[in-house]
Write a protein that holds these residues in place. Structure first.
Motif, short mmCIF file in Angstrom:
data_model
loop_
_atom_site.label_atom_id
_atom_site.label_comp_id
_atom_site.label_asym_id
_atom_site.label_seq_id
_atom_site.Cartn_x
_atom_site.Cartn_y
_atom_site.Cartn_z
N VAL A 41 -24.46 54.88 -18.18
CA VAL A 41 -24.60 55.69 -16.98
C VAL A 41 -25.84 55.27 -16.20
N PRO A 42 -25.82 55.42 -14.87
CA PRO A 42 -27.02 55.11 -14.08
C PRO A 42 -28.09 56.16 -14.32
N HIS A 43 -29.35 55.72 -14.18
CA HIS A 43 -30.48 56.61 -14.40
C HIS A 43 -31.54 56.31 -13.33
N PHE A 44 -32.14 57.36 -12.78
CA PHE A 44 -33.21 57.19 -11.79
C PHE A 44 -34.48 57.80 -12.34
N LYS A 45 -35.57 57.04 -12.27
CA LYS A 45 -36.88 57.55 -12.67
C LYS A 45 -37.78 57.51 -11.44
N PRO A 46 -38.22 58.67 -10.96
CA PRO A 46 -39.05 58.68 -9.76
C PRO A 46 -40.41 58.04 -10.02
N GLY A 47 -40.94 57.39 -8.99
CA GLY A 47 -42.27 56.79 -9.07
C GLY A 47 -43.36 57.84 -8.91
N LYS A 48 -44.58 57.44 -9.20
CA LYS A 48 -45.71 58.36 -9.16
C LYS A 48 -45.90 58.95 -7.76
#
Length: 94
Positions: free
Chosen positions: A77-84
């Motif tokens: 599955v796709p995953h998004f990790k927000p930046g600082k």
């Protein structure tokens, strides 16, 4: 915000760009991100975040209609990790 709203905002904020041109740009960006993820790669947009894929193991689930137990197959599955910067910006807005 929907994709069409995003296209409208880009067309409004950028002089000399039509709505149609903004739509092509947005669709191209989404297509390139999707292609990179489907090829097993990742996309990093500094200050915004990174898109990667994660593997989910097979698990036992339940059919909500019948209550019957079913095996849910393993998948990617796709995953998004927000930046600082994005995390801080959202935190300040709340």
């Amino acid at each position: 915000m929907t994709k069409s709203e995003l296209v409208d905002i880009i067309a409004e904020k950028q002089e000399g760009i039509t709505r149609r041109e903004a739509e092509v740009v947005v669709n191209t960006i989404f297509s390139v991100i999707g292609d990179a993820l489907s090829d097993g790669g990742h996309v990093e947009l500094r200050g915004f975040g990174s898109f990667t894929t994660k593997e989910r193991n097979e698990r036992l689930g339940r059919n909500p209609k019948t209550g019957e137990s079913v095996m849910v197959p393993a998948k990617v599955v796709p995953h998004f990790k927000p930046g600082k910067d994005l995390r801080e910006r959202v935190d300040r807005a709340l």
